[in-house]
Scaffold this motif. Structure first.
Motif, mmCIF file in Angstrom:
data_model
loop_
_atom_site.group_PDB
_atom_site.id
_atom_site.type_symbol
_atom_site.label_atom_id
_atom_site.label_comp_id
_atom_site.label_asym_id
_atom_site.label_seq_id
_atom_site.Cartn_x
_atom_site.Cartn_y
_atom_site.Cartn_z
ATOM 1 N N LEU A 54 0.732 -1.728 0.202
ATOM 2 C CA LEU A 54 -0.158 0.046 0.131
ATOM 3 C C LEU A 54 0.730 1.055 -0.087
ATOM 4 C CD1 LEU A 54 -2.757 1.290 0.252
ATOM 5 C CD2 LEU A 54 -2.842 1.484 2.698
ATOM 6 N N LEU A 55 1.502 1.235 1.548
ATOM 7 C CA LEU A 55 2.760 2.379 0.761
ATOM 8 C C LEU A 55 4.543 2.066 -0.029
ATOM 9 C CD1 LEU A 55 2.622 2.725 4.559
ATOM 10 C CD2 LEU A 55 1.132 3.971 3.116
ATOM 11 N N GLY A 56 4.195 1.060 -0.159
ATOM 12 C CA GLY A 56 5.938 1.041 -1.308
ATOM 13 C C GLY A 56 6.844 1.291 -0.316
ATOM 14 N N VAL A 57 8.189 0.492 -0.955
ATOM 15 C CA VAL A 57 9.406 0.357 0.133
ATOM 16 C C VAL A 57 9.934 0.867 -0.303
ATOM 17 C CG1 VAL A 57 8.067 -1.726 0.814
ATOM 18 C CG2 VAL A 57 9.547 -1.616 -1.415
ATOM 19 N N GLY A 58 10.470 1.841 -1.462
ATOM 20 C CA GLY A 58 11.453 3.417 -1.125
ATOM 21 C C GLY A 58 11.351 4.209 -0.064
ATOM 22 N N SER A 59 11.113 5.402 -0.825
ATOM 23 C CA SER A 59 11.192 5.954 0.302
ATOM 24 C C SER A 59 10.448 6.492 1.389
ATOM 25 C CB SER A 59 11.379 8.252 -0.146
ATOM 26 O OG SER A 59 10.302 8.317 -0.849
ATOM 27 N N SER A 60 9.408 6.363 0.845
ATOM 28 C CA SER A 60 8.247 6.062 2.368
ATOM 29 C C SER A 60 8.766 4.744 3.609
ATOM 30 C CB SER A 60 7.041 5.393 1.771
ATOM 31 O OG SER A 60 7.462 4.360 1.220
ATOM 32 N N ALA A 61 9.738 4.054 3.005
ATOM 33 C CA ALA A 61 10.158 3.502 3.584
ATOM 34 C C ALA A 61 11.296 4.458 5.164
ATOM 35 C CB ALA A 61 11.017 2.505 3.675
ATOM 36 N N HIS A 62 11.964 5.747 4.714
ATOM 37 C CA HIS A 62 13.044 5.609 4.953
ATOM 38 C C HIS A 62 11.826 6.977 5.968
ATOM 39 C CE1 HIS A 62 16.337 4.294 3.679
ATOM 40 N NE2 HIS A 62 16.155 4.386 2.561
ATOM 41 N N ALA A 63 10.660 7.402 5.245
ATOM 42 C CA ALA A 63 9.879 8.830 6.135
ATOM 43 C C ALA A 63 9.395 7.827 6.815
ATOM 44 C CB ALA A 63 8.639 9.360 5.141
ATOM 45 N N ILE A 64 8.987 6.628 7.214
ATOM 46 C CA ILE A 64 8.298 6.129 7.882
ATOM 47 C C ILE A 64 9.727 5.553 9.380
ATOM 48 C CG2 ILE A 64 7.008 3.440 7.873
ATOM 49 C CD1 ILE A 64 6.301 3.710 6.179
#
Length: 339
Positions: A149-159
């Motif tokens: 749902l949220l992706g595993v790119g830049s979103s992972a670092h934001a999370i």
């Protein structure tokens, strides 16, 4: 702008001994449980590198002083000269009130960590929690669903950044609970509730020992980029293995437990603190933060989904037990300092 009305020294003196005694009765009971558990596992109390008591205590004092100074500046009513600020601080923080604050803050800092470490000697039940999660989500891993749902790119670092910010929230919240409370008894209510959430959280660690999805189902997190989370998880597992293999080593200490989520429990308890002080906008902001934290803990593999409602439950219990422990029935009618 805040009112300059504060508790008189006489009221602080009369009102703080009873709440202090009740708070410390709670803390010392928990310490006694820790002593009993220490005898069972044959491992003495430890403070590796001073991180869990000396380091926390120094940090607590520093943050508390910052809040006191900031509150003094506000109470000086825009007169920014040093003499006015110091006079404002002295009016609010006489010896009695400082003693009351020290007693409350010290109580919080002696709660918790060794008992969590010794949970490592219990058999983990991660497979059961994993099965519960998959049953709830129709056979799917909630973490994998979030990755899609949220992706595993830049979103992972934001999370990851969102998740890491919890440490700052926890560092600031409990000194603020003491430094900014108008009534001494409200400071004690806040600290008692925060102590209770740690105590109840430790109890749930023993109720259902677990390490977390990152250990039980590492394949579910293989698509995530390499971040601090994975390095910390490996470190925690290595520390736990060291404790189990060589419990007599002076620095053998474990830090990893999953059920219930204390990231959720503590954050929700801090929301309760804002509610107690009638800070509606703070409650709303922290509630948004809590939702993000719940997503982050599952996304990164620290917690099973079922750990999250368990964290909310212990926070609710903490806010029932905190006021009962101190013997306070009503919330303050005015907002705390700095507001």
């Amino acid at each position: 702008m805040t009112s300059t009305v504060v508790e008189s020294p006489e009221r602080v003196s009369r009102g703080y001994f009873g709440p202090a005694a009740r708070l410390w009765a709670l803390v010392l009971t928990f310490v006694a449980v820790g002593i009993a558990r220490s005898a069972v596992v044959g491992v003495p109390f430890r403070d590796p590198r001073g991180e869990y008591f000396r380091g926390r205590l120094a940090l607590t004092v520093g943050v508390f002083v910052l809040f006191v100074v900031a509150d003094g500046v506000i109470r000086a009513r825009r007169r920014s000269d040093l003499r006015s600020v110091l006079a404002s601080i002295r009016r609010r923080w006489d010896a009695r009130r400082l003693a009351a604050a020290a007693v409350a803050l010290l109580a919080y800092d002696v709660t918790y960590h060794n008992l969590k470490s010794w949970d490592a000697f219990n058999k983990p039940r991660d497979a059961m929690l994993e099965s519960w999660d998959r049953w709830i989500f129709g056979g799917h891993s909630p973490a994998v669903l979030l990755h899609h749902l949220l992706g595993v790119g830049s979103s992972a670092h934001a999370i990851m950044l969102w998740y890491s910010s919890f440490a700052l929230l926890a560092i600031l919240a409990f000194p603020a609970a003491v430094a900014l409370a108008r009534r001494t008894r409200d400071a004690y209510v806040g600290i008692a509730s925060l102590c209770w959430v740690w105590i109840l959280g430790t109890g749930t660690y023993y109720l259902i020992p677990s390490l977390g999805p990152f250990h039980e189902a590492p394949q579910d997190f293989a698509s995530l980029p390499t971040m601090t989370a994975q390095r910390t998880q490996r470190t925690y597992l290595a520390e736990r293995a060291q404790l189990l293999a060589h419990p007599g080593t002076h620095d053998a200490f474990a830090q990893v437990s999953a059920f219930a989520s204390l990231h959720v429990g503590v954050t929700a308890t801090i929301i309760g603190l804002a509610w107690w002080h009638r800070l509606r906008r703070t409650v709303i902001a922290l509630s948004v933060y809590l939702v993000g934290t719940m997503i982050a803990t599952v996304y990164l593999g620290w917690h099973f989904f079922v750990d999250l409602p368990a964290g909310l439950v212990i926070a609710g219990l903490a806010w029932i037990l905190g006021p009962l422990t101190i013997g306070v029935r009503t919330r303050p009618t005015a907002k705390p300092g700095l507001l």
